[in-house]
Design an enzyme around this catalytic site. Structure first.
Site, short mmCIF file in Angstrom:
data_model
loop_
_atom_site.label_atom_id
_atom_site.label_comp_id
_atom_site.label_asym_id
_atom_site.label_seq_id
_atom_site.Cartn_x
_atom_site.Cartn_y
_atom_site.Cartn_z
N ASP A 1 0.69 -1.42 -0.14
CA ASP A 1 -0.13 0.02 0.01
C ASP A 1 0.90 1.37 0.02
OD1 ASP A 1 -2.40 -1.66 0.42
OD2 ASP A 1 -1.27 -2.03 2.37
N HIS B 1 -4.95 -3.38 6.17
CA HIS B 1 -4.57 -3.62 4.77
C HIS B 1 -5.91 -3.98 4.25
CE1 HIS B 1 -3.01 -4.98 0.99
NE2 HIS B 1 -3.49 -6.21 1.21
P1 NAD Z 1 -1.95 -18.38 -4.13
O1 NAD Z 1 -3.50 -19.21 -3.94
O2 NAD Z 1 -1.36 -18.30 -5.34
O3 NAD Z 1 -0.90 -19.28 -3.25
C1 NAD Z 1 -1.31 -19.76 -1.95
C2 NAD Z 1 -0.69 -20.89 -1.61
O4 NAD Z 1 -0.64 -20.94 -0.12
C3 NAD Z 1 -0.84 -21.92 -2.38
O5 NAD Z 1 0.22 -22.63 -2.76
C4 NAD Z 1 -1.59 -22.93 -1.24
O6 NAD Z 1 -1.28 -24.36 -1.30
C5 NAD Z 1 -0.90 -22.49 0.01
N1 NAD Z 1 -1.14 -22.70 1.21
C6 NAD Z 1 -2.61 -22.76 1.64
N2 NAD Z 1 -2.71 -23.02 3.05
C7 NAD Z 1 -1.45 -23.13 3.56
C8 NAD Z 1 -0.89 -23.69 4.78
N3 NAD Z 1 -1.67 -23.62 5.99
N4 NAD Z 1 0.31 -23.65 5.06
C9 NAD Z 1 1.40 -23.46 3.74
N5 NAD Z 1 0.80 -22.95 2.48
C10 NAD Z 1 -0.48 -22.97 2.31
O7 NAD Z 1 -2.09 -17.07 -3.54
P2 NAD Z 1 -1.08 -15.74 -3.68
O8 NAD Z 1 -1.51 -14.83 -4.73
O9 NAD Z 1 0.26 -16.20 -3.47
O10 NAD Z 1 -1.70 -14.93 -2.33
C11 NAD Z 1 -1.29 -15.35 -1.21
C12 NAD Z 1 -1.82 -14.57 -0.12
O11 NAD Z 1 -1.25 -13.27 0.08
C13 NAD Z 1 -3.38 -14.44 -0.20
O12 NAD Z 1 -4.13 -14.25 1.03
C14 NAD Z 1 -3.73 -12.92 -0.81
O13 NAD Z 1 -4.79 -12.41 -0.48
C15 NAD Z 1 -2.44 -12.40 -0.02
N6 NAD Z 1 -2.03 -11.04 -0.69
C16 NAD Z 1 -1.51 -10.02 0.37
C17 NAD Z 1 -1.03 -8.85 -0.10
C18 NAD Z 1 -0.71 -7.79 0.88
O14 NAD Z 1 -0.41 -6.64 0.59
N7 NAD Z 1 -0.62 -7.93 2.46
C19 NAD Z 1 -0.96 -8.56 -1.23
C20 NAD Z 1 -1.27 -9.50 -2.44
C21 NAD Z 1 -1.74 -10.89 -1.82
C1 LMR Z 2 -3.53 -6.40 -2.60
O1 LMR Z 2 -3.53 -5.65 -1.91
O2 LMR Z 2 -3.04 -6.65 -3.96
C2 LMR Z 2 -4.39 -7.76 -2.11
O3 LMR Z 2 -4.28 -7.76 -0.85
C3 LMR Z 2 -5.50 -8.11 -2.72
C4 LMR Z 2 -6.06 -9.55 -2.38
O4 LMR Z 2 -7.39 -9.42 -1.95
O5 LMR Z 2 -5.52 -10.57 -2.31
#
Ligand code: NAD
Ligand code: LMR
Length: 329
Positions: free
Chosen positions: A160, A188
């Site tokens: 962010d 967030h």
């Molecule tokens: P994704 O679905 O591509 O990958 C998630 C992975 O986590 C999968 O491979 C899944 O098998 C694994 N997983 C699920 N449960 C698990 C556990 N208990 N232990 C270990 N691994 C586990 O998702 P992504 O695009 O990589 O995103 C991951 C997370 O990050 C999501 O929750 C998304 O919303 C979040 N995110 C946060 C921000 C932020 O700014 N804070 C930004 C983008 C995404």
């Molecule tokens: C982001 O800010 O890009 C993510 O947290 C969005 C999401 O819901 O995975």
């Protein structure tokens, strides 16, 4: 002298953020160009095969700093001796799921991971939670790790922060390198508050340069706060490379420090500063030095900012109350 490798555990290693993150950690961008690392990839059983494929590719990069890769689906193994833990894997919200269901499903992930960190991580463990809802997932993990100092559990709002830097640079016709002291407050989520009232563009107050409250309210704040949803809409998947980049930035800054005269934004347990109830994991302006962070104190909060900070903090308090009612903290 040969340095002892730093153990870095990444959960959700087979996911899209994991794929954008691991190569950068192994190349030295997380901790420094002279710091060897050992990687632990923690996945669920269904993710292990893909994680093995990623490990093969990491081998094929022949990174000089990469001293080993372990892959496991057991948190007790995954966090053993961990110095840095990036908790990326989370349960995404699926159709028909209420917010309470999402918090409960993630509690099933972050509570045992917090307990495993408590039991097995190294004494200097630093935790960054990326998996959403990141602030409250960090709270759940922290509550399950009573022997780890609470301040070691942080949640990612650096994406962010970086988004806000870019938007402000565009508006002011400047470069992101000219901008300092920007702050993300709160959660967030769409309630977060990107604050430019203390920010500087090339040494001048950003809010005075912009001088356009309508742009702040109607363009800047919603663009930053809803950027994650806009990327999902455009890409058909949530941000991955920019999220991995922000995770690298967050840990690199925490370990190596903020630049003189600048600060960054991190989701951290509140000490009560700026009226944020103690214990909530909320985003604040922080400086980092010698592997520790401190909240920037003494900023004047105007009425425009106060209402927005309070609204996001209120949402965090509601999430905390919901996970408390579920027995997760
Ligand atoms: P994704 O679905 O591509 O990958 C998630 C992975 O986590 C999968 O491979 C899944 O098998 C694994 N997983 C699920 N449960 C698990 C556990 N208990 N232990 C270990 N691994 C586990 O998702 P992504 O695009 O990589 O995103 C991951 C997370 O990050 C999501 O929750 C998304 O919303 C979040 N995110 C946060 C921000 C932020 O700014 N804070 C930004 C983008 C995404
Ligand atoms: C982001 O800010 O890009 C993510 O947290 C969005 C999401 O819901 O995975």
């Amino acid at each position: 002298m040969t340095r002892t490798p730093v153990n870095v555990t990444v959960t959700g290693a087979a996911g899209q953020i994991g794929y954008a993150l691991l190569f950068r950690i192994a190349s030295g961008q997380l901790l420094g160009a002279d710091v060897p690392v050992k990687l632990r990839l923690l996945e669920i059983p269904q993710g292990l095969k893909a994680a093995e494929g990623t490990a093969m590719e990491l081998d094929d990069c022949a990174f000089p700093l990469l001293r080993g890769i372990d892959i496991t689906d057991d948190p007790n193994v995954g966090f053993a001796g961990a110095n840095v833990a990036l908790l990326v894997g989370a349960r995404p919200r699926t159709k028909g799921m209420e917010r309470g269901d999402l918090l409960e499903a993630n509690g099933g992930i972050f509570k045992p991971q917090g307990a495993a960190i408590n039991a097995h991580a190294a004494d200097d463990i630093k935790v960054l939670v990326v998996g959403n809802p990141a602030n409250t997932n960090a709270l759940i993990a922290q509550a399950a790790a009573p022997d780890v100092p609470a301040e070691r559990f942080t949640a990612m709002t650096r994406l962010d922060h970086n988004r806000a830097l870019s938007q402000l640079a565009k508006k002011t016709g400047s470069s992101v390198a000219d901008i300092k002291r920007l702050t993300i407050w709160g959660n967030h989520s769409a309630t977060q508050y990107p604050d430019i009232f203390h920010a500087e563009v090339a040494g001048k107050n950003a809010a005075e340069i912009v001088n356009d409250e309508a742009w702040l309210s109607d363009t800047f704040i919603p663009t930053v706060a809803k950027r994650g949803a806009a990327i999902i809409e455009a890409r058909g998947a949530s941000s991955a490379a920019s999220a991995a980049n922000a995770a690298i930035d967050h840990v690199h800054t925490w370990v190596n420090g903020t630049a003189e005269g600048d600060w960054t934004s991190m989701g951290i347990p509140s000490d009560g500063s700026y009226g944020v109830p103690e214990g909530l994991i909320s985003s604040f302006p922080v400086t980092c030095k010698d592997g520790k962070y401190e909240i920037v104190q003494g900023l004047e909060i105007n009425d425009f900012s106060r209402g927005r900070i309070d609204a996001s903090v209120q949402e965090l308090a509601e999430e905390r109350d919901a996970v408390r009612a579920l027995g997760l903290i």
